[in-house]
Every structure is written in C-alpha cells, then in structure tokens.
Design a protein around this motif. Structure first.
Motif, PDB file in Angstrom:
ATOM      1  N   THR A  63      -8.578 -10.202   2.622  1.00  0.00           N
ATOM      2  CA  THR A  63      -9.915  -9.689   2.965  1.00  0.00           C
ATOM      3  C   THR A  63      -9.929  -8.185   3.236  1.00  0.00           C
ATOM      4  OG1 THR A  63      -9.542 -10.314   5.286  1.00  0.00           O
ATOM      5  CG2 THR A  63     -10.700 -11.891   3.872  1.00  0.00           C
ATOM      6  N   ASN A  64      -8.776  -7.575   3.388  1.00  0.00           N
ATOM      7  CA  ASN A  64      -8.710  -6.111   3.508  1.00  0.00           C
ATOM      8  C   ASN A  64      -8.398  -5.504   2.144  1.00  0.00           C
ATOM      9  OD1 ASN A  64      -9.188  -6.066   6.229  1.00  0.00           O
ATOM     10  ND2 ASN A  64      -7.269  -5.075   6.793  1.00  0.00           N
ATOM     11  N   THR A  65      -8.641  -4.204   2.045  1.00  0.00           N
ATOM     12  CA  THR A  65      -8.133  -3.462   0.878  1.00  0.00           C
ATOM     13  C   THR A  65      -7.307  -2.289   1.394  1.00  0.00           C
ATOM     14  OG1 THR A  65     -10.102  -2.057   0.763  1.00  0.00           O
ATOM     15  CG2 THR A  65     -10.082  -4.052  -0.603  1.00  0.00           C
ATOM     16  N   ILE A  66      -6.322  -1.884   0.597  1.00  0.00           N
ATOM     17  CA  ILE A  66      -5.453  -0.779   0.999  1.00  0.00           C
ATOM     18  C   ILE A  66      -5.490   0.309  -0.076  1.00  0.00           C
ATOM     19  CG2 ILE A  66      -3.885  -2.057   2.504  1.00  0.00           C
ATOM     20  CD1 ILE A  66      -2.063  -2.520   0.160  1.00  0.00           C
ATOM     21  N   PRO A  67      -5.432   1.588   0.365  1.00  0.00           N
ATOM     22  CA  PRO A  67      -5.487   2.694  -0.601  1.00  0.00           C
ATOM     23  C   PRO A  67      -4.153   2.862  -1.327  1.00  0.00           C
ATOM     24  CG  PRO A  67      -5.259   3.573   1.613  1.00  0.00           C
ATOM     25  CD  PRO A  67      -5.392   2.076   1.757  1.00  0.00           C
ATOM     26  N   VAL A  68      -4.235   3.177  -2.617  1.00  0.00           N
ATOM     27  CA  VAL A  68      -3.026   3.304  -3.440  1.00  0.00           C
ATOM     28  C   VAL A  68      -3.135   4.550  -4.311  1.00  0.00           C
ATOM     29  CG1 VAL A  68      -1.656   2.250  -5.285  1.00  0.00           C
ATOM     30  CG2 VAL A  68      -2.679   0.798  -3.510  1.00  0.00           C
ATOM     31  N   LEU A 113       8.583  -5.108  10.693  1.00  0.00           N
ATOM     32  CA  LEU A 113       7.619  -5.812   9.865  1.00  0.00           C
ATOM     33  C   LEU A 113       6.705  -6.681  10.736  1.00  0.00           C
ATOM     34  CD1 LEU A 113       6.950  -6.146   6.844  1.00  0.00           C
ATOM     35  CD2 LEU A 113       8.382  -8.180   6.846  1.00  0.00           C
ATOM     36  N   LYS A 114       7.315  -7.359  11.676  1.00  0.00           N
ATOM     37  CA  LYS A 114       6.532  -8.219  12.578  1.00  0.00           C
ATOM     38  C   LYS A 114       5.543  -7.375  13.392  1.00  0.00           C
ATOM     39  CE  LYS A 114       7.175 -11.791  16.115  1.00  0.00           C
ATOM     40  NZ  LYS A 114       8.183 -12.533  16.931  1.00  0.00           N
ATOM     41  N   GLY A 115       6.000  -6.215  13.834  1.00  0.00           N
ATOM     42  CA  GLY A 115       5.126  -5.330  14.611  1.00  0.00           C
ATOM     43  C   GLY A 115       3.962  -4.805  13.795  1.00  0.00           C
ATOM     44  N   ILE A 116       4.212  -4.517  12.509  1.00  0.00           N
ATOM     45  CA  ILE A 116       3.139  -4.024  11.637  1.00  0.00           C
ATOM     46  C   ILE A 116       2.091  -5.112  11.418  1.00  0.00           C
ATOM     47  CG2 ILE A 116       2.617  -3.279   9.275  1.00  0.00           C
ATOM     48  CD1 ILE A 116       5.312  -1.805   9.303  1.00  0.00           C
ATOM     49  N   THR A 117       2.549  -6.346  11.209  1.00  0.00           N
ATOM     50  CA  THR A 117       1.615  -7.464  11.032  1.00  0.00           C
ATOM     51  C   THR A 117       0.725  -7.621  12.264  1.00  0.00           C
ATOM     52  OG1 THR A 117       3.179  -8.606   9.589  1.00  0.00           O
ATOM     53  CG2 THR A 117       1.428  -9.931  10.560  1.00  0.00           C
ATOM     54  N   LYS A 118       1.319  -7.548  13.449  1.00  0.00           N
ATOM     55  CA  LYS A 118       0.538  -7.663  14.688  1.00  0.00           C
ATOM     56  C   LYS A 118      -0.462  -6.507  14.809  1.00  0.00           C
ATOM     57  CE  LYS A 118       1.001  -8.339  19.689  1.00  0.00           C
ATOM     58  NZ  LYS A 118      -0.128  -7.444  20.023  1.00  0.00           N
ATOM     59  N   PHE A 119      -0.008  -5.313  14.450  1.00  0.00           N
ATOM     60  CA  PHE A 119      -0.880  -4.137  14.489  1.00  0.00           C
ATOM     61  C   PHE A 119      -2.100  -4.342  13.590  1.00  0.00           C
ATOM     62  CE2 PHE A 119      -1.952  -0.051  12.401  1.00  0.00           C
ATOM     63  CZ  PHE A 119      -2.392   0.671  13.509  1.00  0.00           C
ATOM     64  N   ILE A 120      -1.883  -4.874  12.398  1.00  0.00           N
ATOM     65  CA  ILE A 120      -2.977  -5.116  11.452  1.00  0.00           C
ATOM     66  C   ILE A 120      -3.913  -6.197  11.990  1.00  0.00           C
ATOM     67  CG2 ILE A 120      -3.544  -6.004   9.155  1.00  0.00           C
ATOM     68  CD1 ILE A 120      -0.850  -4.762   8.208  1.00  0.00           C
ATOM     69  N   ASP A 121      -3.343  -7.297  12.481  1.00  0.00           N
ATOM     70  CA  ASP A 121      -4.165  -8.407  12.977  1.00  0.00           C
ATOM     71  C   ASP A 121      -4.958  -8.023  14.221  1.00  0.00           C
ATOM     72  OD1 ASP A 121      -3.417 -10.028  10.925  1.00  0.00           O
ATOM     73  OD2 ASP A 121      -1.940 -11.190  12.061  1.00  0.00           O
ATOM     74  N   ASP A 122      -4.468  -7.009  14.952  1.00  0.00           N
ATOM     75  CA  ASP A 122      -5.191  -6.539  16.136  1.00  0.00           C
ATOM     76  C   ASP A 122      -6.244  -5.494  15.784  1.00  0.00           C
ATOM     77  OD1 ASP A 122      -3.713  -8.184  17.731  1.00  0.00           O
ATOM     78  OD2 ASP A 122      -2.316  -6.645  18.419  1.00  0.00           O
ATOM     79  N   GLY A 123      -6.472  -5.275  14.491  1.00  0.00           N
ATOM     80  CA  GLY A 123      -7.520  -4.343  14.057  1.00  0.00           C
ATOM     81  C   GLY A 123      -7.004  -2.989  13.625  1.00  0.00           C
ATOM     82  N   GLY A 124      -5.708  -2.789  13.620  1.00  0.00           N
ATOM     83  CA  GLY A 124      -5.144  -1.503  13.214  1.00  0.00           C
ATOM     84  C   GLY A 124      -5.211  -1.306  11.709  1.00  0.00           C
ATOM     85  N   PHE A 125      -5.091  -0.064  11.276  1.00  0.00           N
ATOM     86  CA  PHE A 125      -5.113   0.222   9.839  1.00  0.00           C
ATOM     87  C   PHE A 125      -4.292   1.479   9.561  1.00  0.00           C
ATOM     88  CE2 PHE A 125      -8.573   2.554  11.739  1.00  0.00           C
ATOM     89  CZ  PHE A 125      -8.548   3.790  11.098  1.00  0.00           C
ATOM     90  N   PHE A 126      -3.929   1.663   8.295  1.00  0.00           N
ATOM     91  CA  PHE A 126      -3.138   2.809   7.854  1.00  0.00           C
ATOM     92  C   PHE A 126      -3.986   3.643   6.908  1.00  0.00           C
ATOM     93  CE2 PHE A 126      -0.211  -0.686   8.679  1.00  0.00           C
ATOM     94  CZ  PHE A 126       0.661  -0.100   9.593  1.00  0.00           C
ATOM     95  N   PRO A 127      -4.332   4.876   7.300  1.00  0.00           N
ATOM     96  CA  PRO A 127      -5.198   5.689   6.448  1.00  0.00           C
ATOM     97  C   PRO A 127      -4.481   6.312   5.248  1.00  0.00           C
ATOM     98  CG  PRO A 127      -4.569   6.910   8.422  1.00  0.00           C
ATOM     99  CD  PRO A 127      -4.010   5.527   8.581  1.00  0.00           C
ATOM    100  N   ASN A 128      -3.147   6.342   5.276  1.00  0.00           N
ATOM    101  CA  ASN A 128      -2.429   6.966   4.163  1.00  0.00           C
ATOM    102  C   ASN A 128      -2.164   5.964   3.037  1.00  0.00           C
ATOM    103  OD1 ASN A 128      -0.826   5.826   6.193  1.00  0.00           O
ATOM    104  ND2 ASN A 128       1.000   6.861   5.467  1.00  0.00           N
ATOM    105  N   SER A 129      -2.020   6.481   1.833  1.00  0.00           N
ATOM    106  CA  SER A 129      -1.913   5.635   0.640  1.00  0.00           C
ATOM    107  C   SER A 129      -0.483   5.173   0.378  1.00  0.00           C
ATOM    108  CB  SER A 129      -2.408   6.408  -0.589  1.00  0.00           C
ATOM    109  OG  SER A 129      -3.742   6.809  -0.436  1.00  0.00           O
ATOM    110  N   LEU A 130      -0.384   3.983  -0.208  1.00  0.00           N
ATOM    111  CA  LEU A 130       0.877   3.553  -0.790  1.00  0.00           C
ATOM    112  C   LEU A 130       1.096   4.333  -2.079  1.00  0.00           C
ATOM    113  CD1 LEU A 130       0.128   1.010   1.046  1.00  0.00           C
ATOM    114  CD2 LEU A 130       1.488  -0.304  -0.570  1.00  0.00           C
ATOM    115  N   ILE A 131       2.336   4.597  -2.421  1.00  0.00           N
ATOM    116  CA  ILE A 131       2.656   5.268  -3.675  1.00  0.00           C
ATOM    117  C   ILE A 131       3.429   4.292  -4.548  1.00  0.00           C
ATOM    118  CG2 ILE A 131       3.840   7.217  -4.765  1.00  0.00           C
ATOM    119  CD1 ILE A 131       3.427   8.767  -2.187  1.00  0.00           C
ATOM    120  N   VAL A 132       2.912   4.046  -5.760  1.00  0.00           N
ATOM    121  CA  VAL A 132       3.550   3.081  -6.654  1.00  0.00           C
ATOM    122  C   VAL A 132       3.685   3.703  -8.044  1.00  0.00           C
ATOM    123  CG1 VAL A 132       2.502   1.186  -5.361  1.00  0.00           C
ATOM    124  CG2 VAL A 132       1.441   1.954  -7.493  1.00  0.00           C
TER     125      VAL A 132
END
Length: 781
Positions: free
Chosen positions: A361-366, A285-304
């Motif tokens: 300030t970001n949006t994520i695909p769902v 979880l900590k690594g993902i937060t750092k990845f996001i704050d460093d400009g990273g993003f996830f192109p795949n959607s969350l499924i809910v």
C-alpha cells in the motif's frame, strides 16, 4: 486431460501435506542430526553393537536411543528444512515419492524433496558424499529434458495451470566438471544447480532476511525468467546524467521486491560481475520494519540498475517535455521478470518493507539506471559508500578484481588478477581450498591477504609499477607481458596459475590428509599459506633455471616437475617432533612469514641439497656463528675508531670549546645517559654511564658532515674529516652525500648484529664483505 488416472494423482498428492502442526513436528525431526527410537531395554545391547547410543535417562519400559544420520539422509533433510525455513508450507512428508513422467507405469523417478507455494513447485533431487569426490551424472541428465516435460504435466494435472515448475539438482561434497557435456544438459533444461555454495548462501539469507529471504531466493533460481508477459507501466521522468539514461518513479515495495536482486559478495553469486553488497544486518532490518509500521518513511530514493539480459529492456514512452527542462515525462514500461533490477543502494530500506503491513500500500521513490555495465554499478556503489564504515577492508580487498580488471595500468590489472586467482581457489567446489579462504561475506580460516602476499612472493605473476614491468620478474612468471590483449592474457594466466596451485594443494589433501585437515597448522594457516605458495614459486623458478620448465609449460607439467620436492617438504612436516614444530608455530611478528618460508626451504634442502634458493642461502649465512663473530670484530673495531678519531678532530678544531660546538648532540647524549643511569639505579646497578659513551653512528655522521672540510690553522698534520671518512661503496663519489653513504649501511648492519630483537636475523656474507671493506679502509689503508 492428463495421462494419469485420478487415483494416481491423489496418491501423489497424498504424499505431501499442508498440515502446519504436522509440518512443524516433521521439521524438528529433520532438523536433528540424529535418528531416534524407543526400544525395549532387552534390545539395547544389540543396537549398541550396530552403532546406536543411549539418549537421556532410561524410561520405565523403554530406552531412548539415537544414531547419527547417514550423509545422504542428512543432506535430504537439510534441503527439506531449508525450504521450510524459506516459508514453504506445502511439502512432501513421504520420502518414497516417485513422480511419473509418462503414462507408462515404469517411467517414474524418485524426487527427494517437493516444495510448493502459490507461485511455484520445486522438485529437488539430492546427491551427496561424506567426503569430497569427483563425479559425473550421465544417467541423471541424459533423459532429463524428457522427464521434466512429463513432470510438468503431472503437476498441472494435480494442481492446475499457472504454477511454475523448477527442477533443482542439489549436491553436497561433489566435484562436477562444469564443462562436461552431461552437466551442460542440465543447464539446457533451465534447471537450477544447487551446490554447497548455494546451500550456504541460502542459509545466510534466511539468517539475515528471515521470511523476506524468499524474494532473493526466487530471484536466484528464476533469474531473468518472466513472471508474466504483461509489462508494468509506471508514470516516470526520463533524464540524462553524463551519457547515462535514468528514470525517476515510484513503485510498490512488493512489486520491486519481485523484480529486484542484490549482488551479495558470496561464492553463490560468483558468476555475476561484479558483486559488491553485504548481507543485511538482521537487527537493523527489524528496526526498519518497525519504523515503517509506526508511520516512518524514507525521503531518499533507492538506486537500481535494470539489466538487459535475455532482452528484457525498458521502454519509455514520452508524453511531453517542458520548455525549461531536458527531462521528459511519460510512461515507463518495465518487463515483469525476476531479478532484472539490481539494487545498488537501499537494500535495507527495500527489505524493511518485506514484512511490513505497508508492503503493497506504500510506494517508494526510485532512481533507475538503464543497463549500466558492471564497472559503472560498482563505481556508483563505491562512491556512495567509500566514506562510510559500511564497506569493510576485507570487502574492499575482495572488490579489487572488479575494480581493476580493466584498468589502463598494468599494476592495477595484476592486483585484480591476484584477487581473482585467490577467489578462484576458494569458490570452486573442485578446489582443495574450497570455502577455506575468507571471501566477501563468506568467513573462513584463511585470509585473502596472506594468500595474495604468497602469490606476490611466488613470482608466478610479474611485478609492475604503473605500466612498467620489472624485467627480473618477467622471466619466471606465467603471465605473458608482451600480450597486449590484456583481458585474454589475464584469463589465461588465472586459469593456469589456479590449476597449478590446485594440483599443489591436492598433493597435501590426498597424500597427507592429517596435515591438510589440521587447521592453523603448517599448511591450512595464514603463515602457512604464504610459505607454501612462496615455496611453490621458489621451486618453479628453480625448474625454469634448470631448463625443465618454460613459459609454455602446462599446469600439470609444472606440478609434475616440483612434486617430489613438495612431498619431501610434507614428509618432513609430518615427522617433526613436537618441540620443533611448536617452536616454529610460535614464531610471531612481521618477519614470521619469511621465517616460515626459509624453514620450508630448509626441509626440502635436507633431502635435495641441489635446491638451494638465494633466500635459503642468505638465511643459512645469517645463522653462521663464525660469520657473526667475524662481523662483530669489524663492527667493534670500526666503531671505536670512528669515536676516537671524531672526538680527537673536534678537540683539534675547537680546543676547550669542542663540547659547545656539538651542544645539541651533547644534550641528547646526556638525556640518554640519564635514562640509562636511572634504569641502572632501579635495577641496583651502581655503575654510572658518561654522556660520551652514548654517541650513535648518526651522531658521528652529523659531526663529520658539519665539519667536512675544516682544518685548524696551527696543525699542518691534521687529516680532514673528508679525507678520512670518504668511502666509495661501489657507486662512485660525486658529492659529500655519496662519500658518507657507507655510514648508513654500517649503522644498519651494526644494529642488526647488536640488537637483541634481530639476533636471529644476523649478517650474511655480502654484508660481512662490506664491513670488511670499511674495516680495511681504516686499518689497512
């Protein structure tokens, strides 16, 4: 205007603090298991007599002493600390906080913990016991609704409108009847019951999610409650997949975190159906937060999946549909409520944003499904994760209840029922095995698998294959196989078997606490779980055969019928000398569980000889040295006869070429002889083994089979292999395979008797009778 005078309001507010420095110091004091004091050296002896102990080295004029907190004080402090760890920084520091609920000065109630943030005020009342016990709370809940109305007015007068007020009733080591009318009064007030399961779950959330745990906590305690009445409106695309409607949209992580809930596989979420998610991995979880704050993003959607509980339905207002697509474009209106969006896939990605600077300030695909049923959610989760290491074997076992409860196959439904019974024993705070069985994320001393194996062996549930039940298992089981209302019958069987087993384990807990509290011993251990549940089933069958019990007997009647036998077992286990006990505890290997079962049965049999189940009779026969000696005579005599006869017949058929005729077998035997001679040489043994001493029964069987009907031309007295070696084992002889079937049985019994690793198993009477029949065929025909 409120009903309290302002000085009273200020007096209440004065018992809470937002001073971060002071809260930090208070947290350290409350987190400690001890109360500490500095006293004059001269007072030390008096305090020692009262149970205090010295901590550290004496100071110049004072001695620092400590004393373990009382369980009630410890519990209140643990709850206070838990809310601090959740991120609350507006808490009571004064433990003597009495909150008024009317204008009458006498109408006050002590509140043990008060925690406030920008969204809610939590009023927590704590009740505990140093040991598990059953209890009711009539006085606490009878007027609760009236008190809560008063509390809300006080909170509004003190802190203004807009804050949500939630009353939490927290317990530790208390067993409450959930069907009790007083407990139902608590639930009707929309209050939250915070038991041992909840406390453990929140602790695990804090460890895994850190500050982000507050989102899941709010989802847990405010589930399906509106955040506000204004719906969230988002541009979206509506589509169809099979018969299911889904929506695709983008949303701010902060907004989705408030709406979402993760169905973690823990006792605290047992009421949800199904639960399937693991707790997050903190380092990931900590690594993902750092990845996001460093400009990273996830192109795949969350499924809910959006749940429709409490009528919180999605509304889609289509604006258009293109000519070349069935999809619709429009506005999706989402109810602004807690815990209505269940995260099926993507919890790490979503919670990676919880501590990110891009939270709002970001949006994520769902991709959001609309009101999937529980089985459909689970199927999607399994389809996504089935080929990944992420779904552990223990989680898969735990999921059996949810995967197979409504299966069209009887064997799968029984598998689900076994899983459900074991979880019922582990997750119910009123159960002696509460938190003692590993279920999902909750690790414990007992494995689910051994408990399930014990249930299988007990016969309390029927054995099924496909949609057919084994008739021999139906007679003794609690489950009514003729009831085609499967869901009703499964719930009934679960309740009856769980209650029956609870009573059997309560017998140990209450009457033999030393045995019960000793982990990895005879009862609270994996092999002990199998043996104890199996012996319960064995006694249950005995009572049914004795016409004392039947299918309609209640759990209490079943327990009462076998109680004296369980007590006999537990008394014997309590009085075992250390050498005998340790010898049993040291038994390892695949057969260990069965050996423990027969050991338990033998201890009962010593006091009640009339109880002699088939497993025990079989075990005793296999330990009978006279029987083993008799079997040895038959085995050695028959084996010598087979060898002599087979080799003589080969020589008669092939003369000097007989060895070439069995050259493949000879080569194998020569290899065995060479290996044995090498071993003897290294061990200093001069004797050499000839290849003809290395035939096995299977070698003889192949030679007999290959030469079944052959006769030599010049020997009219020759007895064919087919005539000498055909033996009917009671199933009739229709072909050569039937005629030689006895050799496989003989070989198995011969190995059991001869091999060092199986000498403790031995031969039983039926096997001896078989060997005697074979012996008589050759020597007394």
């Amino acid at each position: 205007m409120g009903y309290l005078e302002q000085f009273k309001v200020e007096e209440i507010k004065g018992k809470l603090t937002t001073d971060l420095s002071y809260l930090g110091k208070l947290y350290k004091v409350k987190k400690s298991k001890y109360i500490t004091r500095n006293i004059e050296h001269s007072l030390l002896d008096d305090f020692i007599k009262k149970g205090w102990e010295v901590e550290g080295k004496p100071m110049a004029t004072k001695t620092k002493i400590r004393k373990q907190k009382e369980h009630s004080k410890q519990f209140e402090d643990d709850i206070w600390c838990q809310f601090y760890e959740l991120g609350f920084r507006h808490l009571n520091y004064d433990e003597n906080l009495h909150l008024p609920f009317s204008s009458n000065e006498e109408d006050t109630k002590q509140i043990d913990v008060v925690a406030i943030n920008h969204e809610a005020v939590f009023l927590i009342e704590c009740k505990s016991s140093d040991k598990p016990k059953k209890i009711t709370f009539k006085d606490e809940f009878e007027l609760l609704s009236l008190r809560l109305n008063g509390f809300r007015k006080v909170i509004e007068q003190a802190y203004g409108k807009g804050l949500r007020v939630k009353y939490i009733f927290a317990t530790r080591n208390l067993k409450i009847d959930y069907n009790d009318i007083d407990f139902q009064r608590l639930l009707k007030t929309n209050s939250f019951y915070y038991n041992d399961n909840t406390y453990d779950y929140i602790n695990n959330l804090i460890k895994s999610y850190k500050k982000a745990s507050l989102y899941q906590f709010f989802g847990l305690v405010f589930k399906n409650e509106l955040i506000n009445t204004e719906k969230i409106e988002l541009p979206a695309v509506e589509g169809k997949m099979g018969k299911k409607t889904y929506y695709m949209f983008s949303i701010e992580p902060e907004m989705l975190l408030k709406l979402s809930f993760i169905l973690h596989r823990t006792r605290a979420n047992e009421a949800e159906f199904p639960t399937y998610q693991r707790l997050l991995v903190p380092t990931r979880l900590k690594g993902i937060t750092k990845f996001i704050d460093d400009g990273g993003f996830f192109p795949n959607s969350l499924i809910v999946n959006f749940s429709h509980q409490n009528k919180h339905k999605l509304i889609f207002e289509a604006s258009s549909r293109t000519e070349n697509s069935l999809s619709k474009i429009g506005i999706l209106k989402i109810p602004n409520a807690y815990a209505i969006a269940y995260i099926i896939d993507g919890q790490h990605r979503l919670y990676g944003y919880a501590n990110s600077k891009f939270l709002s300030t970001n949006t994520i695909p769902v991709v959001a499904f609309d009101n999937l049923d529980s089985k459909e959610q689970l199927d999607i989760f399994m389809d996504i994760n089935q080929n990944q290491k992420a779904v552990s074997p223990s989680l898969r076992t735990d999921l059996e209840e949810d995967l197979f409860w409504e299966s069209p196959r009887a064997d799968m439904r029984i598998k689900a029922l076994r899983s459900s019974i074991v979880k019922g024993l582990s997750n119910d705070p009123n159960s002696p095995l509460y938190k003692k069985i590993t279920v999902g994320e909750d690790k414990a001393v007992l494995s689910m698998e051994n408990m399930k194996l014990g249930l299988i062996d007990s016969g309390l549930l029927p054995i099924a294959k496909g949609n057919s039940f084994d008739e021999s298992s139906v007679y003794y089981c609690v489950y009514n196989t003729h009831n085609h209302e499967h869901n009703i019958e499964m719930k009934k069987a679960k309740k009856e078997i769980t209650e029956f087993l609870k009573l059997c384990y309560e017998c140990v807990q209450e009457k033999f606490p030393v045995i019960f509290n000793k982990e990895r011993f005879f009862i609270i251990s994996n092999r002990g779980s199998f043996a104890y549940i199996s012996v319960i089933g064995s006694l249950h069958r005995y009572m049914i055969d004795s016409k004392i019990l039947n299918k309609n007997s209640t759990p209490t009647e079943r327990y009462t019928a076998i109680e004296k036998y369980l007590i006999a077992l537990l008394e014997k286990l309590s009085s075992l000398n250390q050498e005998v006990a340790q010898k049993q505890l040291d038994i390892q290997g695949k057969s260990a569980e069965k050996k423990w079962l027969t050991f338990f049965q033998s201890l009962i049999n010593e006091k009640y000889p009339e109880y002699s189940p088939s497993e025990l009779t079989d075990w005793k026969e296999r330990q009978d040295e006279n029987l083993q000696d008799e079997g040895g005579v038959y085995i050695k005599s028959v084996e010598r006869r087979i060898k002599t006869s087979v080799l003589d017949k080969l020589k008669s058929l092939y003369n000097e070429d007989w060895e070439l005729e069995i050259n493949t077998i000879k080569t194998t035997c020569q290899g065995r002889a060479n290996a044995e001679n090498e071993k003897n040489y290294k061990e200093g043994i001069k004797d050499r083994v000839d290849w003809m001493e290395m035939f096995t029964i299977n070698d003889y069987k192949k030679i007999i089979d290959d030469n079944w009907g052959k006769t030599p031309k010049e020997n009219s007295n020759f007895i064919k292999f087919s005539d000498e070696f055909s033996i009917d084992i009671g199933e009739g002889i229709n072909n050569r395979k039937d005629a030689l079937k006895w050799m496989s049985h003989f070989n198995s019994y011969r190995n059991t008797w001869a091999h060092e690793g199986t000498k403790n198993k031995g031969l039983n009477k039926d096997e001896i009778l078989f060997l005697k029949k074979v012996y008589n065929h050759f020597f007394n025909a």
